[in-house]
Design an enzyme around this catalytic site. Structure first.
Site, mmCIF file in Angstrom:
data_model
loop_
_atom_site.group_PDB
_atom_site.id
_atom_site.type_symbol
_atom_site.label_atom_id
_atom_site.label_comp_id
_atom_site.label_asym_id
_atom_site.label_seq_id
_atom_site.Cartn_x
_atom_site.Cartn_y
_atom_site.Cartn_z
ATOM 1 N N ASN A 110 0.844 -1.196 0.000
ATOM 2 C CA ASN A 110 0.000 0.000 0.000
ATOM 3 C C ASN A 110 0.884 1.251 0.000
ATOM 4 O OD1 ASN A 110 -2.729 1.131 0.212
ATOM 5 N ND2 ASN A 110 -2.097 1.791 2.252
ATOM 6 N N VAL A 119 -5.233 5.154 -7.577
ATOM 7 C CA VAL A 119 -5.330 3.905 -6.816
ATOM 8 C C VAL A 119 -5.403 4.371 -5.360
ATOM 9 C CG1 VAL A 119 -4.181 1.751 -6.175
ATOM 10 C CG2 VAL A 119 -4.069 2.569 -8.539
ATOM 11 N N PRO A 120 -6.603 4.349 -4.775
ATOM 12 C CA PRO A 120 -6.887 5.092 -3.533
ATOM 13 C C PRO A 120 -6.342 4.476 -2.240
ATOM 14 C CG PRO A 120 -8.820 3.893 -4.222
ATOM 15 C CD PRO A 120 -7.786 3.678 -5.292
ATOM 16 N N CYS A 121 -5.020 4.493 -2.098
ATOM 17 C CA CYS A 121 -4.410 3.966 -0.883
ATOM 18 C C CYS A 121 -4.772 4.812 0.343
ATOM 19 C CB CYS A 121 -2.900 3.850 -1.046
ATOM 20 S SG CYS A 121 -2.085 5.383 -1.526
ATOM 21 N N HIS A 122 -5.213 6.036 0.129
ATOM 22 C CA HIS A 122 -5.615 6.896 1.244
ATOM 23 C C HIS A 122 -6.882 6.385 1.939
ATOM 24 C CE1 HIS A 122 -7.728 8.479 -2.307
ATOM 25 N NE2 HIS A 122 -8.698 8.829 -1.474
#
Length: 157
Positions: A110, A119-122
């Site tokens: 991540n 790519v919504p790692c948040h």
């Protein structure tokens, strides 16, 4: 590889990609000159990011071409399935990938996500709901989560 620098509410973002797709987007902690001309291969990404920050877009439709291990790419694919405005814990993400014990490896993958926001790692948080770890800084993670799920003021009347 072509490069563009754009201004975002969170700082200058560096985009890299080519005809095969977008390879990386990172937010910088330094000032860079914003690109006056955006390469054709990056124009769709710039447009969609601008729409995202304007509150007009909650998903992305771009060709992606990140560099990573097969495991990292599996994690990034799973991240892409987290809905806009929602969060999951690292443990939930590990279970989704089939191994709850892989939580550290999942967290590491991540953290190495090269496609900030797309790519919504948040959207991955601690099991206790805490904002743990974010390569772009926790202040940016909080901003992104608030942007995607703003607290609505309830009417008193």
């Amino acid at each position: 590889m072509e490069t563009a620098f754009i201004r975002t509410p969170l700082g200058i973002a560096k985009l890299e990609g080519n005809a095969d797709g977008l390879a990386s987007i990172i937010v910088l902690n330094t000032e860079e000159t914003v690109s006056s001309v955006v390469p054709e291969n990056l124009q769709a990404a710039v447009k969609q990011l601008q729409e995202y920050f304007a509150g007009e877009r909650n998903s992305f439709d771009l060709a992606l071409n990140p560099t990573g291990t097969d495991f990292q790419k599996r994690v990034w694919k799973a991240l892409s399935k987290i809905p806009y405005g929602k969060t999951v814990s690292y443990l939930e993400l590990s279970k989704t990938l089939g191994d709850a014990k892989a939580i550290r490896a999942v967290a590491s993958a991540n953290g190495k996500n090269p496609l900030w926001i797309i790519v919504p790692c948040h959207r991955v948080i601690g099991t206790d709901g805490s904002l743990t770890g974010y390569a772009g800084g926790l202040h940016r993670k909080k901003w992104l989560l608030d942007h995607e799920n703003p607290v609505k003021q309830q009417s008193l009347f």
